[in-house]
Design an enzyme around this catalytic site. Sequence first.
Site, mmCIF file in Angstrom:
data_model
loop_
_atom_site.group_PDB
_atom_site.id
_atom_site.type_symbol
_atom_site.label_atom_id
_atom_site.label_comp_id
_atom_site.label_asym_id
_atom_site.label_seq_id
_atom_site.Cartn_x
_atom_site.Cartn_y
_atom_site.Cartn_z
ATOM 1 N N GLU A 31 0.836 -1.197 0.000
ATOM 2 C CA GLU A 31 0.000 0.000 0.000
ATOM 3 C C GLU A 31 0.874 1.252 0.000
ATOM 4 O O GLU A 31 1.677 1.447 0.917
ATOM 5 C CB GLU A 31 -0.918 -0.033 1.227
ATOM 6 C CG GLU A 31 -1.842 -1.248 1.248
ATOM 7 C CD GLU A 31 -2.432 -1.523 2.621
ATOM 8 O OE1 GLU A 31 -2.241 -0.678 3.529
ATOM 9 O OE2 GLU A 31 -3.075 -2.574 2.785
ATOM 10 N N GLU A 62 -4.498 -6.436 2.767
ATOM 11 C CA GLU A 62 -3.287 -7.184 3.117
ATOM 12 C C GLU A 62 -3.372 -8.649 2.696
ATOM 13 O O GLU A 62 -2.391 -9.239 2.237
ATOM 14 C CB GLU A 62 -3.016 -7.074 4.615
ATOM 15 C CG GLU A 62 -2.502 -5.713 5.062
ATOM 16 C CD GLU A 62 -3.604 -4.656 5.157
ATOM 17 O OE1 GLU A 62 -3.271 -3.457 5.227
ATOM 18 O OE2 GLU A 62 -4.794 -5.044 5.154
ATOM 19 N N GLY A 87 0.220 -3.465 12.996
ATOM 20 C CA GLY A 87 -1.140 -3.798 13.378
ATOM 21 C C GLY A 87 -2.053 -4.107 12.213
ATOM 22 O O GLY A 87 -3.195 -4.551 12.405
ATOM 23 N N PHE A 88 -1.556 -3.902 10.979
ATOM 24 C CA PHE A 88 -2.366 -4.193 9.796
ATOM 25 C C PHE A 88 -2.089 -5.592 9.237
ATOM 26 O O PHE A 88 -2.689 -5.981 8.229
ATOM 27 C CB PHE A 88 -2.084 -3.178 8.682
ATOM 28 C CG PHE A 88 -2.380 -1.754 9.051
ATOM 29 C CD1 PHE A 88 -3.097 -1.432 10.199
ATOM 30 C CD2 PHE A 88 -1.938 -0.717 8.244
ATOM 31 C CE1 PHE A 88 -3.362 -0.117 10.536
ATOM 32 C CE2 PHE A 88 -2.209 0.609 8.575
ATOM 33 C CZ PHE A 88 -2.918 0.906 9.719
ATOM 34 N N PRO A 91 -5.131 -9.137 8.980
ATOM 35 C CA PRO A 91 -5.969 -9.627 7.882
ATOM 36 C C PRO A 91 -5.237 -10.584 6.947
ATOM 37 O O PRO A 91 -5.870 -11.379 6.253
ATOM 38 C CB PRO A 91 -6.376 -8.338 7.151
ATOM 39 C CG PRO A 91 -6.327 -7.282 8.195
ATOM 40 C CD PRO A 91 -5.157 -7.665 9.055
ATOM 41 N N HIS A 131 -1.245 0.881 15.255
ATOM 42 C CA HIS A 131 -0.022 1.323 14.582
ATOM 43 C C HIS A 131 1.231 1.027 15.399
ATOM 44 O O HIS A 131 2.331 1.406 15.000
ATOM 45 C CB HIS A 131 -0.094 2.821 14.277
ATOM 46 C CG HIS A 131 -1.079 3.162 13.212
ATOM 47 N ND1 HIS A 131 -2.434 2.994 13.373
ATOM 48 C CD2 HIS A 131 -0.922 3.672 11.965
ATOM 49 C CE1 HIS A 131 -3.060 3.392 12.278
ATOM 50 N NE2 HIS A 131 -2.164 3.797 11.400
#
Length: 329
Positions: A31, A62, A87-88, A91, A131
């Site tokens: 991204e 993700e 933290g992403f 998924p 984050h």
Amino acid sequence: MATETLTLGKALNTGLRKALENDPKVVIMGEDVGKLGGVFRITDGLQKDFGDQRVIDTPLAESGIIGTAVGLAIRGFRPVCEIQFDGFVYPAYDQIVSQVAKMHYRSQGKVTIPMVIRIPYGGGIGAVEHHSESPEAYFAHTAGLKVVTCANPQDAYVMIQQAIASDDPIVFLEPKRRYWEKGPVELDAPLDAAYPLHSSRVARAGTDATVLAYGPMVRTALDAATAAAEDGRELEVIDLRTLSPLDLTAAYESVKRTGRCVVVHEAPGNLGLGSEIAARITEECFYSLESPVLRVTGFDTPYPASRVEEEYLPDLDRVLDAVDRTFGW
């Protein structure tokens, strides 16, 4: 030999650039990695120089990023996926554990997955919820994955190239609070002569106690050693560098000399890497230990709001307190 002073972030950028130059099968995807150059600017300028077919801005998905990269890896490419923040990554956790980690085993070794998953991790930047995370134990626990983390610009530059060149899937953890710290980087040293990717290293020699750390906590451990030296106590600091497979050879040798060991990491203590490290050191160095192996970790809570983050993160005082306690037995 050409040596430049670079930030850790710039060293990663330079290492990625060299990997793109050396192998046309290397592709970067994630991204905002292209036109923006990544939220931390780690991929800055790469799309401009290598084109949008090799530095690819993906949708905000993700799971799709990792799933697509698995297909590319099977077809002979070497995808480097950026997860924008630690933290992403969740998924994509199903893809990482069910496909990335299993494909080589499932195919009885016929299929390799030469891909790197870059994850900025840890706290210290005053970020908002999701984050700041320390997810390393999830991945180190997963058979089929390798997990490494750099702590200084030289290692950042070399290790990212070594990870991309590897035929194994590697989770590459980048200590985001250290992106702006500077250090010397040897830019033209041959990669095949570099320090091995899956090896720990003595960051500072000492005689009185051993402090083990990785990623963002290596700097904290080194600062603690500097402070301890003012009181006449010499701490040996070991940068683990590789979390799976763990390389504790240097740690065993050190603890057998010092008799004391403190393990430091940001992640919560419960079932963290420190637990496994402490168990292994106790097994291997039992008759040399003068005290139990102690751990200095984050607390067993989610990362707190940025205003109280410094109360959560292990710091110099907590490390020195643990060292003092090892001398109390």
